[in-house]
Design an enzyme around this catalytic site. Structure first.
Site, PDB file in Angstrom:
ATOM      1  N   LYS A  46     -26.017  53.634 -10.627  1.00 38.20           N
ATOM      2  CA  LYS A  46     -26.949  53.222  -9.571  1.00 38.20           C
ATOM      3  C   LYS A  46     -26.163  52.626  -8.397  1.00 38.20           C
ATOM      4  CE  LYS A  46     -31.201  51.245 -10.521  1.00 38.20           C
ATOM      5  NZ  LYS A  46     -32.055  50.090 -10.868  1.00 38.20           N
ATOM      6  N   THR A 135     -41.427  39.142 -12.092  1.00 36.05           N
ATOM      7  CA  THR A 135     -42.702  38.599 -12.578  1.00 36.05           C
ATOM      8  C   THR A 135     -42.520  38.145 -14.028  1.00 36.05           C
ATOM      9  OG1 THR A 135     -43.898  40.066 -11.113  1.00 36.05           O
ATOM     10  CG2 THR A 135     -45.131  39.183 -12.988  1.00 36.05           C
ATOM     11  N   GLU A 168     -42.894  37.834  -5.447  1.00 35.44           N
ATOM     12  CA  GLU A 168     -43.088  38.770  -4.330  1.00 35.44           C
ATOM     13  C   GLU A 168     -44.432  39.446  -4.551  1.00 35.44           C
ATOM     14  OE1 GLU A 168     -43.282  42.062  -5.280  1.00 35.44           O
ATOM     15  OE2 GLU A 168     -42.798  41.545  -7.343  1.00 35.44           O
ATOM     16  N   ARG A 171     -46.038  45.923  -2.138  1.00 35.71           N
ATOM     17  CA  ARG A 171     -46.616  47.141  -2.709  1.00 35.71           C
ATOM     18  C   ARG A 171     -45.660  48.298  -2.493  1.00 35.71           C
ATOM     19  NH1 ARG A 171     -51.369  47.031   1.345  1.00 35.71           N
ATOM     20  NH2 ARG A 171     -49.576  46.230   2.470  1.00 35.71           N
ATOM     21  N   GLY A 275     -62.091  55.422  -6.963  1.00 38.22           N
ATOM     22  CA  GLY A 275     -61.367  56.665  -7.198  1.00 38.22           C
ATOM     23  C   GLY A 275     -61.086  56.921  -8.658  1.00 38.22           C
ATOM     24  N   CYS A 282     -46.944  48.016 -12.090  1.00 41.62           N
ATOM     25  CA  CYS A 282     -47.240  46.584 -12.173  1.00 41.62           C
ATOM     26  C   CYS A 282     -48.556  46.238 -12.859  1.00 41.62           C
ATOM     27  CB  CYS A 282     -47.257  45.974 -10.779  1.00 41.62           C
ATOM     28  SG  CYS A 282     -45.632  45.910 -10.068  1.00 41.62           S
ATOM     29  N   LYS A 285     -48.879  46.638 -16.830  1.00 38.59           N
ATOM     30  CA  LYS A 285     -47.888  45.792 -17.503  1.00 38.59           C
ATOM     31  C   LYS A 285     -48.234  44.316 -17.332  1.00 38.59           C
ATOM     32  CE  LYS A 285     -43.991  44.922 -14.751  1.00 38.59           C
ATOM     33  NZ  LYS A 285     -43.838  43.483 -14.662  1.00 38.59           N
TER      34      LYS A 285
HETATM   35  C1  UDX Z   1     -49.312  45.993  -6.726  1.00 34.15           C
HETATM   36  C2  UDX Z   1     -49.741  44.764  -5.912  1.00 34.15           C
HETATM   37  O1  UDX Z   1     -50.585  45.184  -4.836  1.00 34.15           O
HETATM   38  C3  UDX Z   1     -48.514  44.029  -5.386  1.00 34.15           C
HETATM   39  O2  UDX Z   1     -48.924  42.855  -4.692  1.00 34.15           O
HETATM   40  C4  UDX Z   1     -47.626  43.669  -6.558  1.00 34.15           C
HETATM   41  O3  UDX Z   1     -46.458  43.011  -6.113  1.00 34.15           O
HETATM   42  C5  UDX Z   1     -47.251  44.914  -7.364  1.00 34.15           C
HETATM   43  O4  UDX Z   1     -48.447  45.595  -7.785  1.00 34.15           O
HETATM   44  P1  UDX Z   1     -48.510  48.469  -6.171  1.00 34.15           P
HETATM   45  O5  UDX Z   1     -48.735  48.720  -7.621  1.00 34.15           O
HETATM   46  O6  UDX Z   1     -47.240  48.907  -5.567  1.00 34.15           O
HETATM   47  O7  UDX Z   1     -48.669  46.897  -5.867  1.00 34.15           O
HETATM   48  O8  UDX Z   1     -49.662  49.215  -5.334  1.00 34.15           O
HETATM   49  P2  UDX Z   1     -51.164  48.875  -4.894  1.00 34.15           P
HETATM   50  O9  UDX Z   1     -51.296  49.218  -3.468  1.00 34.15           O
HETATM   51  O10 UDX Z   1     -51.571  47.537  -5.303  1.00 34.15           O
HETATM   52  O11 UDX Z   1     -52.003  49.964  -5.722  1.00 34.15           O
HETATM   53  C6  UDX Z   1     -52.094  49.929  -7.138  1.00 34.15           C
HETATM   54  C7  UDX Z   1     -53.010  51.019  -7.621  1.00 34.15           C
HETATM   55  O12 UDX Z   1     -54.355  50.734  -7.291  1.00 34.15           O
HETATM   56  C8  UDX Z   1     -52.722  52.403  -7.038  1.00 34.15           C
HETATM   57  O13 UDX Z   1     -52.831  53.375  -8.061  1.00 34.15           O
HETATM   58  C9  UDX Z   1     -53.812  52.597  -6.011  1.00 34.15           C
HETATM   59  O14 UDX Z   1     -54.131  53.940  -5.810  1.00 34.15           O
HETATM   60  C10 UDX Z   1     -54.966  51.844  -6.663  1.00 34.15           C
HETATM   61  N1  UDX Z   1     -55.959  51.355  -5.703  1.00 34.15           N
HETATM   62  C11 UDX Z   1     -55.641  50.381  -4.811  1.00 34.15           C
HETATM   63  C12 UDX Z   1     -57.237  51.882  -5.719  1.00 34.15           C
HETATM   64  O15 UDX Z   1     -57.563  52.764  -6.529  1.00 34.15           O
HETATM   65  N2  UDX Z   1     -58.163  51.388  -4.839  1.00 34.15           N
HETATM   66  C13 UDX Z   1     -57.871  50.408  -3.950  1.00 34.15           C
HETATM   67  O16 UDX Z   1     -58.782  50.010  -3.191  1.00 34.15           O
HETATM   68  C14 UDX Z   1     -56.568  49.889  -3.924  1.00 34.15           C
END
Ligand code: UDX
Length: 460
Positions: A46, A135, A168, A171, A275, A282, A285
């Site tokens: 890496k 986390t 943190e 996303r 959806g 995240c 887990k």
């Molecule tokens: C998440 C948290 O948002 C972030 O603060 C944390 O640090 C890590 O976990 P992430 O998993 O990268 O971030 O993406 P996020 O935008 O939160 O979306 C998570 C999932 O929820 C995705 O599959 C997304 O498609 C879904 N989602 C999100 C929905 O289905 N509807 C929504 O309105 C928002």
């Protein structure tokens, strides 16, 4: 072009232990704002890849910032932990905290990083701050990280070194922007001095845009992170639950319900996009770890359990909708558009596409898949079981049903005519509500998550 506000080198040097999404993104962002940064990872391959200017994952802006910071000589990488600690004043622990098979948190990488930092601190002069950013379940910073570093360094926490937990909230897909513009900063400090040093570091980084900052105990800061992710997952599961109800009600549309409730300031409009369910590295887990942690403290978290329960079956709603449009799937070509767990990433960890493709194959469908960025990861997930298309058009050609699983921009641009021209039977299941039902419904077989079967909108 990213506006980094790069300034001459800051007097503080930072190291990041663990170069995944959080570690590498944070490292390039801090370096781009003038800090001297050393990234450490135990994986030499890496390191080699990153040293060649490439990120081990796709994340907008990261490679650009990486190359820029390396060109300015403010960012280096090593697989030698001592070099990273001794060459910095502050070390962030940004290693992964995956799940054990029973859902509990696996802290092995956090423990290893703590050992390596402790051993390096033994021979280091001057004050050093350690910040846990991975986390971790409440109590980990104080009861696991602190004693390991103390015993390996033979130095007492709060004297020549300090310790904080600072989560943190970035996303994937917008990690750089989230790092530059967080809603708030949380500092969980074991002693005042370390909290002060960390706040000062953030002040230097954010300058006039310093976000609201909460200084508190590590245990509170650790729990904020879990409660935050649990609440977001719950919000999405809530609207998905309402979507499933809407689907049974002629004329109902979850988008209108989401808009209606989202205008209530107490609820807010974000994370109400219904959806096929939530995925990613995240949410699952962290919710599993939180449930396990609560159980060990003899507390039940029924709302968190419900969020998981709704999400477990949500992806299969798309299969039901597909069957509603074209009947049994056996022997039919079904196209899956979008495989990454969300747009602007190639990450397929816990992506709903995996569940959907698996179920389609069980039903005997011929599955063709396409994603603008995640094809390499898809090959690892599905092997020989599916057809890998080279473009949307390729994926749709001769197909009898298309499932929109991830809302990539290039799928949004598709018109009903595009589907009609390419597909054998133009049937579309919109799992992310990217199409206008008014224009799609009359022209082809169309179903969408959270949209009632019959709409009498025009009859009012
Ligand atoms: C998440 C948290 O948002 C972030 O603060 C944390 O640090 C890590 O976990 P992430 O998993 O990268 O971030 O993406 P996020 O935008 O939160 O979306 C998570 C999932 O929820 C995705 O599959 C997304 O498609 C879904 N989602 C999100 C929905 O289905 N509807 C929504 O309105 C928002």
């Amino acid at each position: 072009m990213v506006q980094t506000g790069a300034k001459p080198m800051r007097d503080k040097a930072l190291s990041f232990f663990g170069l995944g999404y959080v570690g590498l993104t944070s490292a390039v962002c801090f370096a781009s704002r003038g800090f001297n940064v050393i990234g450490f990872d135990t994986d030499p391959q890496k390191i080699e890849l990153i040293n060649s200017g490439k990120a081990p994952f796709y994340e907008p802006q990261v490679e650009e910032l990486l190359r820029e910071a390396r060109r300015r000589g403010q960012l280096s990488f090593t697989d030698n932990p001592e070099e990273a600690v001794k060459g910095s004043d502050t070390t962030f622990i940004t290693v992964g905290t995956p799940s054990n098979p029973d859902g509990s948190i696996n802290l092995e990488q956090v423990k290893n990083a703590s050992k390596q930092i402790g051993q390096a601190l033994k021979g280091k002069n001057g004050y050093h701050l350690v910040v846990v950013r991975s986390t971790v379940t409440p109590g980990t910073t104080e009861n696991i990280v602190k004693p390991i570093i103390e015993s390996c360094s033979r130095k007492k926490c709060g004297e020549s070194w300090g310790l904080c937990f600072s989560p943190e909230f970035l996303r994937e897909g917008s990690a750089v922007n989230d790092t530059f513009h967080p809603d708030r900063i949380i500092i969980g400090e074991l002693d005042r001095t370390s909290g002060e040093i960390l706040e000062e570091l953030y002040r230097t980084f954010y300058s006039s845009e310093m976000p609201k900052t909460i200084r508190t105990t590590p245990v509170n800061a650790e729990l904020v992170k879990y409660a935050n992710n649990a609440f977001l997952a719950m919000k999405v599961s809530f609207i998905n639950m309402i979507a499933n109800l809407c689907q049974k009600l002629p004329g109902a549309d979850v988008e209108v319900i989401a808009e209606g409730i989202g205008l209530d300031k107490r609820i807010g409009p974000l994370f109400l996009k219904a959806g096929a369910g939530w995925g990613g590295s995240c949410f699952r887990k962290d919710l599993d770890a939180l449930l396990d942690f609560a159980l060990k403290n003899s507390v039940e978290l029924p709302l968190v359990e419900a969020a998981l329960k709704v999400n477990n079956t949500q992806p299969y709603r798309m299969i039901e909708l597909a069957k509603g449009l074209i009947g049994e799937l056996k022997g039919k070509k079904v196209s899956v558009l979008g495989l990454a767990f969300k747009p602007e990433t190639d990450d397929m960890r816990d992506a709903v596409s995996i569940k959907i493709v698996k179920r389609l194959l069980e039903e005997g469908a011929r599955v063709a898949v396409y994603d603008p960025k995640a094809m390499e990861n898809a090959r690892k997930a599905f092997g020989e079981a599916v057809e890998y298309a080279e473009s949307v058009e390729d994926c749709l050609t001769g197909s009898e049903c298309a499932l929109i699983v991830t809302e990539w921009e290039e799928f949004r641009k598709m018109t009903p005519q595009n589907f009609i021209e390419l597909m054998k039977i133009p049937a579309v299941v919109d799992g992310r509500r990217i199409y206008n039902a008014e224009s799609f419904s009359p022209k082809l077989r169309f179903a969408a998550v959270g949209l009632g079967e019959k709409r009498y909108y025009n009859q009012h």
